[in-house]
Design a protein around this motif. Structure first.
Motif: not given
Length: 234
Positions: A72, A115, A118-119, A121-125, A218
């Motif tokens: 970031w 949180r 976001i977790a 979405i990140t894991r599903s990418i 996820s």
């Protein structure tokens, strides 16, 4: 509280986000013709940019190596440097500062629901990307078939591969595909229903539902991991 703690404090982060939002509003206002040359708005924008530059310098001096370990922080530094460069060198890229609004995601640690999202979405990418490749393959097969079968009857929809891709995307979204695309073609080729129905079943009912399945999976994994951590803490 020391300077390092002050920089990481919620109050300071909220101040940064507030200024980012203010600058974003100013940049949007400057797009209107009657406000484009407004001296007050331009002055506020420059003050915001100066604040961002000072913020980056202070963080680098205080955090040192720790600053560059955060993606970031690197993103912020990249955007601020681009924003500070003279427009005569690289053109008007001040709008890039709008990307700093993404820093609001750093506050997700104080909002458990955000949180969690976001977790997920990140894991599903990774899985979603794989499904996207499969979807692209299905797109290509049906686009080639559609171009070969219906190019003569409906050149505006299946005249070439590019038009076929766009038509198939419209069919997938369900936007006027039956009355505007499928039925006129079926008047010429009665068997065309097989093409459209099979495509809808594969894309809408199978492939896209796989994305939902990945997201649900996820969610289950993250909840299971959280429950395991909570049990260990107890």
């Amino acid at each position: 509280m020391n300077l390092k703690g002050s920089i990481k404090s919620p109050a300071f982060q909220n101040l940064i986000i507030g200024i980012i939002i203010l600058d974003s509003i100013i940049l949007g206002a400057l797009t209107f013709s009657f406000l484009k040359n407004n001296s007050i708005l331009i002055a506020i924008d420059r003050i915001c940019l100066l604040f961002f530059c000072i913020e980056m310098c202070v963080k680098i001096l205080v955090l040192r190596k720790e600053f560059f370990l955060s993606k970031w922080n690197l993103f912020d530094l990249f955007v601020v440097v681009l924003s500070a460069l003279p427009t005569t060198i690289i053109g008007n890229i001040a709008i890039l500062r709008l990307f700093r609004v993404l820093r609001a995601a750093r506050l997700s640690s104080s909002v458990p629901q955000l949180r969690f999202v976001i977790a997920v979405i990140t894991r599903s990418i990774p899985s979603v990307v794989s499904i996207g490749v499969l979807l692209l393959l299905v797109y290509y097969i049906y686009a080639v078939l559609g171009t070969q079968l219906f190019a003569t009857a409906a050149p505006e929809y299946f005249g070439d591969l590019g038009k076929s891709f766009f038509t198939l995307f419209q069919v997938m979204t369900g936007e006027s595909w039956s009355g505007a695309i499928a039925r006129p073609i079926m008047r010429i080729y009665p068997y065309a229903w097989i093409y459209f129905i099979s495509y809808m079943i594969i894309v809408s009912f199978i492939v896209l539902n796989m994305v939902i399945g990945v997201i649900v999976d996820s969610i289950s994994e993250i909840k299971a991991q959280k429950l395991e951590r909570d049990n260990k803490d107890v």
